[in-house]
Write an enzyme that holds these catalytic residues in place. Structure first.
Site, PDB file in Angstrom:
ATOM      1  CG  HIS A 168     109.455  56.875  -6.934  1.00 51.55           C
ATOM      2  ND1 HIS A 168     110.257  56.731  -7.104  1.00 51.55           N
ATOM      3  CD2 HIS A 168     109.478  56.732  -8.773  1.00 51.55           C
ATOM      4  CE1 HIS A 168     111.174  56.038  -7.947  1.00 51.55           C
ATOM      5  NE2 HIS A 168     110.358  56.279  -8.878  1.00 51.55           N
TER       6      HIS A 168
ATOM      7  CG  ASP B  71     114.048  59.063  -4.753  1.00 52.97           C
ATOM      8  OD1 ASP B  71     113.966  59.548  -4.223  1.00 52.97           O
ATOM      9  OD2 ASP B  71     113.669  57.804  -5.091  1.00 52.97           O
TER      10      ASP B  71
ATOM     11  CG  ASP C 248     110.449  57.633  -2.597  1.00 50.94           C
ATOM     12  OD1 ASP C 248     111.756  57.808  -1.889  1.00 50.94           O
ATOM     13  OD2 ASP C 248     110.331  58.189  -3.646  1.00 50.94           O
TER      14      ASP C 248
ATOM     15  CG  HIS D 224     106.969  52.023  -3.839  1.00 50.30           C
ATOM     16  ND1 HIS D 224     105.842  52.319  -4.476  1.00 50.30           N
ATOM     17  CD2 HIS D 224     107.975  52.118  -5.034  1.00 50.30           C
ATOM     18  CE1 HIS D 224     106.460  53.712  -4.642  1.00 50.30           C
ATOM     19  NE2 HIS D 224     107.898  53.454  -4.700  1.00 50.30           N
TER      20      HIS D 224
END
Ligand SMILES: [Zn+2]
Length: 338
Positions: free
Chosen positions: A194, A281, A192, A157
């Site tokens: 995200h 995740d 991931d 991120h």
């Protein structure tokens, strides 16, 4: 397979974070890395501490002003004799070209959201997490076919000049850039939960690093402001950014449908090296999961990535269901190592 990890990556211990209108208990905790290390040990793989490659590889993807902030923020914050909290977290948001006088304004500029508090050891842990990523990339440059960088804190991120989403230095982007020393075309596949908006931003105008991300639909889901399928790259990089979002509540099948699409795009690109940004995740019990990948699914993912048949660096990103991290890591590498 070479596996890299530095003990100082455990020092960063966030106290809280601010998300969706609430202060929350941290999920990105040192116990994650300890559990992942356990998984590596049960596979019988040796764990090597990375050498110190310095800041040059960091500066290849991050702005120096941002690195200076990250390195100094905690000190400067505690130099102000006010009733401020222990961790650097800003309550002001800088939107214009501000002079950035003082650490409070700088925090507003360089912390993109409320989920990246800077504590006493954040810089140190993030620095060694990045060195761990670089060591993995250098193992491939030295001729290894596979390497694993157990990065913690995670990185995908992180913008060129901004922390966010538990991330402080963009380990996957730093590694991809190091791989470019020798490999003409590098594919970053990000599985991931995200979207890795930092990786997307860093390589958005470049065809030499192709970013493919499979992630939960970002409508009202972090990072919320990008990660949509119509973000395709720009300039020379047009077409070299592929976002494959999944609807929230999707079964495992949808993840593998997207993975197949990613494989088809990757085959046409013919990458010389691959960086897998691996998050656990997407696991069905993970507190961040919006899809339901099983432990069997991680083994299948490992097999699929192995079948790309190019030198591959696995970089650890998220994964917050601590009790199953070692098992899911083991299953992934069982598939990946064949
Ligand atoms: Zn994630």
């Amino acid at each position: 397979m070479d596996t890299f990890f530095h003990p100082d990556q455990l020092l960063h211990r966030p106290k809280s974070y601010f998300s969706r209108g609430q202060m929350r208990a941290p999920q990105e905790v040192p116990e994650r890395a300890e559990r992942l290390l356990q998984g590596v040990k049960t596979l019988g793989l040796p764990i090597v501490a990375p050498d110190d490659y310095g800041t040059k590889p960091l500066l290849a993807v991050h702005d120096i002003a941002y690195l200076r902030f990250l390195e100094s923020a905690y000190r400067c914050w505690h130099d102000v004799s006010e009733d401020w909290g222990d961790e650097v977290m800003s309550n002001v948001f800088v939107r214009d070209n501000n002079a950035l006088h003082g650490v409070l304004a700088q925090a507003g500029r360089y912390l993109a959201d409320g989920s990246c508090p800077v504590g006493e050891s954040t810089w140190r842990s993030a620095y060694w997490s990045a060195q761990t990523a670089i060591a993995g990339a250098r193992a491939l440059l030295a001729g290894k076919q596979q390497a694993y960088s157990l990065c913690r804190p995670p990185g995908h991120h992180t913008r060129r000049d901004g922390a966010g989403g538990f991330c402080y230095l963009n380990n996957s982007a730093i590694a991809a850039q190091v791989l470019r020393e020798q490999y003409r075309r590098v594919l970053v596949l990000d599985t991931d939960m995200h979207h890795g908006q930092g990786i997307q931003e860093i390589f958005y105008d470049r065809p030499d690093v192709f970013y493919i991300s499979i992630h939960g639909d970002t409508t009202n889901f972090y990072p919320a402001v990008c990660g949509f399928s119509d973000e395709r790259g720009t300039g020379a990089g047009l077409g070299y950014n592929l976002n494959l979002p999944m609807q929230h509540g999707s079964p495992e099948r949808v993840f593998f449908d997207r993975l197949e699409e990613a494989e088809r795009a990757a085959r046409l690109y013919e990458p010389d090296a691959l960086v897998l940004a691996l998050g656990f995740d997407i696991y069905r019990e993970d507190p961040q999961a919006k899809v339901a990948v099983s432990s069997d699914g991680f083994e299948r993912l490992g097999r699929t990535v192995r079948a790309f048949g190019v030198p591959t660096l696995v970089i650890q990103e998220g994964g917050y269901h601590i009790d199953t991290l070692d098992l899911n890591l083991k299953r992934f590498f069982t598939g990946f190592l064949g």
